[in-house]
Design a protein around this motif. Structure first.
Motif, PDB file in Angstrom:
ATOM      1  N   LEU A 126      -2.315  -9.466   0.801  1.00  0.00           N
ATOM      2  CA  LEU A 126      -1.903  -8.143   1.275  1.00  0.00           C
ATOM      3  C   LEU A 126      -1.500  -8.185   2.746  1.00  0.00           C
ATOM      4  CD1 LEU A 126      -1.523  -5.130   0.711  1.00  0.00           C
ATOM      5  CD2 LEU A 126      -3.935  -4.804   1.283  1.00  0.00           C
ATOM      6  N   GLN A 127      -2.271  -8.877   3.565  1.00  0.00           N
ATOM      7  CA  GLN A 127      -1.944  -9.000   4.994  1.00  0.00           C
ATOM      8  C   GLN A 127      -0.589  -9.681   5.177  1.00  0.00           C
ATOM      9  OE1 GLN A 127      -3.430  -7.687   7.557  1.00  0.00           O
ATOM     10  NE2 GLN A 127      -5.243  -6.974   6.464  1.00  0.00           N
ATOM     11  N   LEU A 128      -0.347 -10.728   4.409  1.00  0.00           N
ATOM     12  CA  LEU A 128       0.917 -11.463   4.490  1.00  0.00           C
ATOM     13  C   LEU A 128       2.089 -10.575   4.081  1.00  0.00           C
ATOM     14  CD1 LEU A 128       1.106 -14.564   5.164  1.00  0.00           C
ATOM     15  CD2 LEU A 128       1.860 -14.807   2.807  1.00  0.00           C
ATOM     16  N   ALA A 129       1.923  -9.845   2.978  1.00  0.00           N
ATOM     17  CA  ALA A 129       2.992  -8.960   2.496  1.00  0.00           C
ATOM     18  C   ALA A 129       3.239  -7.822   3.478  1.00  0.00           C
ATOM     19  CB  ALA A 129       2.634  -8.409   1.118  1.00  0.00           C
ATOM     20  N   ALA A 130       2.182  -7.265   4.067  1.00  0.00           N
ATOM     21  CA  ALA A 130       2.340  -6.180   5.041  1.00  0.00           C
ATOM     22  C   ALA A 130       3.088  -6.663   6.269  1.00  0.00           C
ATOM     23  CB  ALA A 130       0.973  -5.621   5.434  1.00  0.00           C
ATOM     24  N   GLY A 183       6.946  -5.557   7.982  1.00  0.00           N
ATOM     25  CA  GLY A 183       6.960  -4.963   9.311  1.00  0.00           C
ATOM     26  C   GLY A 183       5.930  -3.860   9.515  1.00  0.00           C
ATOM     27  N   LEU A 184       4.895  -3.839   8.699  1.00  0.00           N
ATOM     28  CA  LEU A 184       3.841  -2.845   8.864  1.00  0.00           C
ATOM     29  C   LEU A 184       2.844  -3.348   9.906  1.00  0.00           C
ATOM     30  CD1 LEU A 184       3.272  -2.008   5.099  1.00  0.00           C
ATOM     31  CD2 LEU A 184       4.464  -0.613   6.781  1.00  0.00           C
ATOM     32  N   ARG A 185       2.423  -2.447  10.798  1.00  0.00           N
ATOM     33  CA  ARG A 185       1.484  -2.835  11.847  1.00  0.00           C
ATOM     34  C   ARG A 185       0.159  -3.313  11.263  1.00  0.00           C
ATOM     35  NH1 ARG A 185       0.329   1.743  15.102  1.00  0.00           N
ATOM     36  NH2 ARG A 185       1.498   3.041  13.658  1.00  0.00           N
ATOM     37  N   ARG A 186      -0.298  -2.612  10.240  1.00  0.00           N
ATOM     38  CA  ARG A 186      -1.523  -3.057   9.587  1.00  0.00           C
ATOM     39  C   ARG A 186      -1.429  -2.734   8.103  1.00  0.00           C
ATOM     40  NH1 ARG A 186      -6.193   1.306  10.491  1.00  0.00           N
ATOM     41  NH2 ARG A 186      -4.880   3.024   9.909  1.00  0.00           N
ATOM     42  N   ALA A 187      -2.113  -3.535   7.350  1.00  0.00           N
ATOM     43  CA  ALA A 187      -2.110  -3.355   5.891  1.00  0.00           C
ATOM     44  C   ALA A 187      -3.035  -2.206   5.522  1.00  0.00           C
ATOM     45  CB  ALA A 187      -2.578  -4.639   5.218  1.00  0.00           C
ATOM     46  N   PRO A 188      -2.747  -1.521   4.430  1.00  0.00           N
ATOM     47  CA  PRO A 188      -3.671  -0.482   3.980  1.00  0.00           C
ATOM     48  C   PRO A 188      -4.977  -1.108   3.497  1.00  0.00           C
ATOM     49  CG  PRO A 188      -1.979  -0.854   2.339  1.00  0.00           C
ATOM     50  CD  PRO A 188      -1.604  -1.677   3.533  1.00  0.00           C
ATOM     51  N   MET A 243       4.708  -8.930  -6.481  1.00  0.00           N
ATOM     52  CA  MET A 243       5.654  -7.842  -6.743  1.00  0.00           C
ATOM     53  C   MET A 243       4.956  -6.482  -6.717  1.00  0.00           C
ATOM     54  SD  MET A 243       8.330  -9.304  -9.621  1.00  0.00           S
ATOM     55  CE  MET A 243       7.107  -9.991 -10.730  1.00  0.00           C
ATOM     56  N   ALA A 244       3.748  -6.412  -7.263  1.00  0.00           N
ATOM     57  CA  ALA A 244       3.001  -5.143  -7.265  1.00  0.00           C
ATOM     58  C   ALA A 244       2.632  -4.744  -5.843  1.00  0.00           C
ATOM     59  CB  ALA A 244       1.752  -5.271  -8.133  1.00  0.00           C
ATOM     60  N   LEU A 245       2.157  -5.701  -5.042  1.00  0.00           N
ATOM     61  CA  LEU A 245       1.827  -5.403  -3.640  1.00  0.00           C
ATOM     62  C   LEU A 245       3.070  -4.989  -2.874  1.00  0.00           C
ATOM     63  CD1 LEU A 245      -0.682  -8.275  -2.749  1.00  0.00           C
ATOM     64  CD2 LEU A 245      -1.203  -5.871  -3.226  1.00  0.00           C
ATOM     65  N   THR A 246       4.168  -5.706  -3.096  1.00  0.00           N
ATOM     66  CA  THR A 246       5.423  -5.371  -2.415  1.00  0.00           C
ATOM     67  C   THR A 246       5.862  -3.959  -2.777  1.00  0.00           C
ATOM     68  OG1 THR A 246       6.104  -7.686  -2.355  1.00  0.00           O
ATOM     69  CG2 THR A 246       7.844  -6.035  -2.149  1.00  0.00           C
ATOM     70  N   HIS A 247       5.763  -3.598  -4.050  1.00  0.00           N
ATOM     71  CA  HIS A 247       6.162  -2.261  -4.487  1.00  0.00           C
ATOM     72  C   HIS A 247       5.374  -1.198  -3.724  1.00  0.00           C
ATOM     73  CE1 HIS A 247       7.561   0.756  -7.467  1.00  0.00           C
ATOM     74  NE2 HIS A 247       6.415   1.339  -7.141  1.00  0.00           N
ATOM     75  N   GLU A 248       4.066  -1.349  -3.668  1.00  0.00           N
ATOM     76  CA  GLU A 248       3.238  -0.340  -2.994  1.00  0.00           C
ATOM     77  C   GLU A 248       3.479  -0.337  -1.489  1.00  0.00           C
ATOM     78  OE1 GLU A 248       1.866   1.883  -4.812  1.00  0.00           O
ATOM     79  OE2 GLU A 248       2.277   0.777  -6.639  1.00  0.00           O
ATOM     80  N   LEU A 249       3.712  -1.496  -0.901  1.00  0.00           N
ATOM     81  CA  LEU A 249       3.967  -1.551   0.542  1.00  0.00           C
ATOM     82  C   LEU A 249       5.323  -0.943   0.898  1.00  0.00           C
ATOM     83  CD1 LEU A 249       2.468  -5.029   1.426  1.00  0.00           C
ATOM     84  CD2 LEU A 249       1.527  -2.771   1.959  1.00  0.00           C
ATOM     85  N   VAL A 250       6.293  -1.057   0.000  1.00  0.00           N
ATOM     86  CA  VAL A 250       7.591  -0.404   0.230  1.00  0.00           C
ATOM     87  C   VAL A 250       7.404   1.112   0.220  1.00  0.00           C
ATOM     88  CG1 VAL A 250       9.906  -0.024  -0.710  1.00  0.00           C
ATOM     89  CG2 VAL A 250       9.007  -2.335  -0.551  1.00  0.00           C
ATOM     90  N   LEU A 268       4.779   2.613   1.234  1.00  0.00           N
ATOM     91  CA  LEU A 268       4.173   2.895   2.538  1.00  0.00           C
ATOM     92  C   LEU A 268       5.212   2.826   3.651  1.00  0.00           C
ATOM     93  CD1 LEU A 268       1.446   3.527   3.838  1.00  0.00           C
ATOM     94  CD2 LEU A 268       1.079   1.072   4.083  1.00  0.00           C
ATOM     95  N   GLN A 269       6.048   1.827   3.598  1.00  0.00           N
ATOM     96  CA  GLN A 269       7.103   1.641   4.599  1.00  0.00           C
ATOM     97  C   GLN A 269       8.082   2.814   4.590  1.00  0.00           C
ATOM     98  OE1 GLN A 269       9.590  -1.762   3.756  1.00  0.00           O
ATOM     99  NE2 GLN A 269       9.889  -2.187   5.932  1.00  0.00           N
ATOM    100  N   ARG A 270       8.384   3.352   3.424  1.00  0.00           N
ATOM    101  CA  ARG A 270       9.324   4.470   3.295  1.00  0.00           C
ATOM    102  C   ARG A 270       8.667   5.830   3.558  1.00  0.00           C
ATOM    103  NH1 ARG A 270      13.452   4.925  -0.565  1.00  0.00           N
ATOM    104  NH2 ARG A 270      12.145   6.545  -1.486  1.00  0.00           N
ATOM    105  N   ARG A 271       7.361   5.814   3.792  1.00  0.00           N
ATOM    106  CA  ARG A 271       6.587   7.046   4.018  1.00  0.00           C
ATOM    107  C   ARG A 271       6.625   7.984   2.801  1.00  0.00           C
ATOM    108  NH1 ARG A 271       8.436   5.184   8.632  1.00  0.00           N
ATOM    109  NH2 ARG A 271       7.235   5.265  10.542  1.00  0.00           N
TER     110      ARG A 271
END
Length: 186
Positions: A6-10, A14-19, A57-64, A66-69
């Motif tokens: 999760l940290q790597l994907a975040a 470009g997320l400052r910190r992972a959820p 892919m699942a982590l990326t989906h959820e982080l996107v 977050l990135q898109r707010r």
């Protein structure tokens, strides 16, 4: 292992910190909750069936999301549904917004990788249909129709050429305007 992934994907997004990451037996698909302090919920049962690529892919989906707010933006249709609960078009618009939001995130996950579409589609099928736990939350497909639409959008269909679109528009305009002109003549 999960926390490091999760940290790597975040960081890659470009997320400052992972959820914060939590496992839950009450859900069947990954979900992102909490606009102020986001928490990424992963299904405890479904996690064993996911290989490393599917988890990525699942982590990326959820982080996107977050990135898109999307958690914040999802509050707008949720508020509209509460205020205008009596209006059927508001519910239709909220449903379409949710499907469009998921399609945009799906497109971001598979962007630039044609082979990823197949694997991502399999992941969506594996996660299946899961009703939304609450308004404004980013989660899996809430119905078979939305899952079907998401899978159809993943198909690698060639885009229609711009020249063809202009030609069709010109033909429709001529066919639509020519009869009006002929009728208006004295």
């Amino acid at each position: 292992k999960l926390g490091a992934a999760l940290q790597l994907a975040a960081a890659a997004h470009g997320l400052r910190r992972a959820p914060r990451l939590m496992l839950s037996t009450a859900i069947d698909s990954p979900q992102l909750i909490g606009p102020w302090h986001p928490v990424l919920l992963l299904p405890a049962r479904g996690l064993q069936r996911m290989d490393d690529d599917q988890l990525d892919m699942a982590l990326t989906h959820e982080l996107v999301h977050l990135q898109r707010r999307d958690l914040w933006l999802g509050l707008v249709p949720a508020l509209a549904q509460h205020l205008f609960f009596f209006h059927p078009l508001v519910h239709l618009a909220a449903r379409e917004y949710g499907i469009a939001r998921e399609a945009a995130v799906d497109a971001a996950v598979v962007a630039g990788n044609r082979h990823c579409r197949h694997h991502y589609g399999r992941l969506l099928l594996q996660l299946g249909v899961a009703p939304r736990p609450g308004a404004g939350l980013a989660s899996a497909s809430p119905s078979f129709l939305s899952l079907k639409r998401r899978l159809l959008m993943l198909q690698d269909t060639p885009s229609f050429p711009r020249a063809g679109a202009v030609l069709i528009l010109a033909v429709v305009a001529l066919v639509g305007v020519a009869p009006l002109r002929l009728v208006a003549m004295p």
